[in-house]
Design a protein around this motif. Structure first.
Motif, PDB file in Angstrom:
ATOM      1  N   LEU A   4      -0.333   7.233   6.727  1.00 40.19           N
ATOM      2  CA  LEU A   4      -0.825   5.890   7.063  1.00 40.19           C
ATOM      3  C   LEU A   4      -2.331   5.799   6.813  1.00 40.19           C
ATOM      4  O   LEU A   4      -2.825   4.783   6.318  1.00 40.19           O
ATOM      5  CB  LEU A   4      -0.513   5.552   8.523  1.00 40.19           C
ATOM      6  CG  LEU A   4       0.958   5.344   8.884  1.00 40.19           C
ATOM      7  CD1 LEU A   4       1.121   5.213  10.402  1.00 40.19           C
ATOM      8  CD2 LEU A   4       1.542   4.127   8.162  1.00 40.19           C
ATOM      9  N   ALA A   5      -3.062   6.874   7.149  1.00 38.17           N
ATOM     10  CA  ALA A   5      -4.505   6.898   6.899  1.00 38.17           C
ATOM     11  C   ALA A   5      -4.790   6.850   5.402  1.00 38.17           C
ATOM     12  O   ALA A   5      -5.733   6.166   4.963  1.00 38.17           O
ATOM     13  CB  ALA A   5      -5.134   8.144   7.523  1.00 38.17           C
ATOM     14  N   ASP A   6      -3.984   7.533   4.612  1.00 33.60           N
ATOM     15  CA  ASP A   6      -4.154   7.508   3.158  1.00 33.60           C
ATOM     16  C   ASP A   6      -4.000   6.091   2.613  1.00 33.60           C
ATOM     17  O   ASP A   6      -4.652   5.713   1.635  1.00 33.60           O
ATOM     18  CB  ASP A   6      -3.144   8.465   2.512  1.00 33.60           C
ATOM     19  CG  ASP A   6      -3.407   8.710   1.043  1.00 33.60           C
ATOM     20  OD1 ASP A   6      -4.585   8.872   0.648  1.00 33.60           O
ATOM     21  OD2 ASP A   6      -2.428   8.767   0.274  1.00 33.60           O
ATOM     22  N   ALA A   7      -3.150   5.293   3.260  1.00 30.81           N
ATOM     23  CA  ALA A   7      -2.950   3.885   2.881  1.00 30.81           C
ATOM     24  C   ALA A   7      -3.906   2.941   3.613  1.00 30.81           C
ATOM     25  O   ALA A   7      -3.906   1.747   3.366  1.00 30.81           O
ATOM     26  CB  ALA A   7      -1.504   3.484   3.165  1.00 30.81           C
ATOM     27  N   ASN A   8      -4.687   3.459   4.563  1.00 27.98           N
ATOM     28  CA  ASN A   8      -5.651   2.728   5.396  1.00 27.98           C
ATOM     29  C   ASN A   8      -5.001   1.716   6.345  1.00 27.98           C
ATOM     30  O   ASN A   8      -5.551   0.649   6.601  1.00 27.98           O
ATOM     31  CB  ASN A   8      -6.734   2.046   4.559  1.00 27.98           C
ATOM     32  CG  ASN A   8      -7.937   1.664   5.394  1.00 27.98           C
ATOM     33  OD1 ASN A   8      -8.296   2.377   6.320  1.00 27.98           O
ATOM     34  ND2 ASN A   8      -8.546   0.533   5.083  1.00 27.98           N
ATOM     35  N   ILE A   9      -3.842   2.076   6.886  1.00 33.37           N
ATOM     36  CA  ILE A   9      -3.212   1.228   7.902  1.00 33.37           C
ATOM     37  C   ILE A   9      -2.904   2.033   9.171  1.00 33.37           C
ATOM     38  O   ILE A   9      -2.080   1.636   9.981  1.00 33.37           O
ATOM     39  CB  ILE A   9      -1.937   0.521   7.378  1.00 33.37           C
ATOM     40  CG1 ILE A   9      -0.924   1.525   6.834  1.00 33.37           C
ATOM     41  CG2 ILE A   9      -2.300  -0.529   6.318  1.00 33.37           C
ATOM     42  CD1 ILE A   9       0.417   0.914   6.474  1.00 33.37           C
ATOM     43  N   HIS A  10      -3.598   3.113   9.378  1.00 32.75           N
ATOM     44  CA  HIS A  10      -3.361   4.030  10.494  1.00 32.75           C
ATOM     45  C   HIS A  10      -3.899   3.541  11.829  1.00 32.75           C
ATOM     46  O   HIS A  10      -3.530   4.089  12.859  1.00 32.75           O
ATOM     47  CB  HIS A  10      -3.940   5.405  10.177  1.00 32.75           C
ATOM     48  CG  HIS A  10      -5.414   5.391   9.865  1.00 32.75           C
ATOM     49  ND1 HIS A  10      -5.947   4.609   8.870  1.00 32.75           N
ATOM     50  CD2 HIS A  10      -6.443   6.064  10.412  1.00 32.75           C
ATOM     51  CE1 HIS A  10      -7.252   4.806   8.813  1.00 32.75           C
ATOM     52  NE2 HIS A  10      -7.586   5.681   9.750  1.00 32.75           N
TER      53      HIS A  10
ATOM     54  N   VAL B 179       0.852  -1.192   0.000  1.00 35.24           N
ATOM     55  CA  VAL B 179       0.000   0.000   0.000  1.00 35.24           C
ATOM     56  C   VAL B 179       0.883   1.235   0.000  1.00 35.24           C
ATOM     57  O   VAL B 179       2.066   1.166   0.339  1.00 35.24           O
ATOM     58  CB  VAL B 179      -0.951  -0.001   1.220  1.00 35.24           C
ATOM     59  CG1 VAL B 179      -1.869  -1.211   1.182  1.00 35.24           C
ATOM     60  CG2 VAL B 179      -0.177   0.023   2.532  1.00 35.24           C
ATOM     61  N   SER B 180       0.289   2.379  -0.359  1.00 36.27           N
ATOM     62  CA  SER B 180       1.071   3.614  -0.363  1.00 36.27           C
ATOM     63  C   SER B 180       0.210   4.776   0.094  1.00 36.27           C
ATOM     64  O   SER B 180      -1.026   4.720   0.030  1.00 36.27           O
ATOM     65  CB  SER B 180       1.642   3.895  -1.750  1.00 36.27           C
ATOM     66  OG  SER B 180       0.607   4.087  -2.685  1.00 36.27           O
ATOM     67  N   GLY B 181       0.886   5.829   0.559  1.00 37.75           N
ATOM     68  CA  GLY B 181       0.174   7.017   0.984  1.00 37.75           C
ATOM     69  C   GLY B 181       1.083   8.225   1.006  1.00 37.75           C
ATOM     70  O   GLY B 181       2.297   8.095   1.168  1.00 37.75           O
TER      71      GLY B 181
ATOM     72  N   PHE C 197       0.285  -5.396  -5.164  1.00 38.64           N
ATOM     73  CA  PHE C 197       0.082  -3.974  -4.913  1.00 38.64           C
ATOM     74  C   PHE C 197      -1.409  -3.701  -4.942  1.00 38.64           C
ATOM     75  O   PHE C 197      -2.082  -3.986  -5.936  1.00 38.64           O
ATOM     76  CB  PHE C 197       0.802  -3.124  -5.957  1.00 38.64           C
ATOM     77  CG  PHE C 197       0.587  -1.655  -5.746  1.00 38.64           C
ATOM     78  CD1 PHE C 197       1.235  -0.995  -4.718  1.00 38.64           C
ATOM     79  CD2 PHE C 197      -0.273  -0.940  -6.560  1.00 38.64           C
ATOM     80  CE1 PHE C 197       1.036   0.361  -4.502  1.00 38.64           C
ATOM     81  CE2 PHE C 197      -0.479   0.414  -6.356  1.00 38.64           C
ATOM     82  CZ  PHE C 197       0.174   1.062  -5.321  1.00 38.64           C
ATOM     83  N   VAL C 198      -1.934  -3.153  -3.835  1.00 39.49           N
ATOM     84  CA  VAL C 198      -3.359  -2.831  -3.755  1.00 39.49           C
ATOM     85  C   VAL C 198      -3.603  -1.339  -3.577  1.00 39.49           C
ATOM     86  O   VAL C 198      -4.738  -0.901  -3.639  1.00 39.49           O
ATOM     87  CB  VAL C 198      -4.065  -3.631  -2.631  1.00 39.49           C
ATOM     88  CG1 VAL C 198      -4.006  -5.127  -2.916  1.00 39.49           C
ATOM     89  CG2 VAL C 198      -3.493  -3.325  -1.267  1.00 39.49           C
TER      90      VAL C 198
END
Length: 157
Positions: free
Chosen positions: A24-30, A7-9, A49-50
């Protein structure tokens, strides 16, 4: 083994930590406690890659990751890259990041993957590199990150 999702952000904030949290929130892992590991892909893992992570479990749990990230105070540019090389056996991740352009980070990741392959007698058949890069405006902190999240989250206590 389950899937390793890449993921990326990118994001900005009033402090370095707030821009990191927002990326991290942009990648949804926050909402996870990230636990960094070195860069070996287990033999039975699939890497894909998602872009943005799906729901990986309850908030507050542990999530195992390999992370490339860079934070800067603007003005400037920040880039983070994560590459992986896999084959029929184990594979490798390699990360690079800094206050530089995307192409420089991509070149560093590719060079790292080449060096990592040279250290091992494994078979590698595939390679991919993902880079997150953005301009940082004056007066803001900006973070770019690319993260490989191993499977689902797990209870931390």
């Amino acid at each position: 083994m389950s899937t390793i999702r890449v993921v990326s952000g990118v994001a900005t904030g009033p402090t370095p930590m707030s821009s990191y949290d927002a990326a991290l929130a942009d990648a949804n892992i926050h909402n996870y406690n990230l636990v960094a590991v070195s860069s070996v892909v287990p033999t039975d893992a699939d890497v894909e890659f998602v872009g943005t992570a799906p729901d990986l479990g309850p908030a507050g749990e542990r999530l195992t990751v390999v992370e490339a990230r860079a934070t800067t105070a603007g003005p400037g540019r920040v880039s983070a890259g994560l590459g992986w090389t896999t084959g029929p056996g184990p594979g490798l991740f390699y990360e690079a990041a800094g206050e530089t352009d995307a192409e420089t980070v991509r070149e560093r990741v590719t060079a790292g993957l080449d060096a990592g392959r040279d250290l091992r007698e494994w078979t590698f058949t595939d390679e991919r590199v993902e880079v997150a890069s953005t301009e940082a405006d004056a007066g803001e902190y900006t973070t770019a990150l690319v993260v490989a999240a191993y499977g689902e989250s797990e209870p931390i206590i």
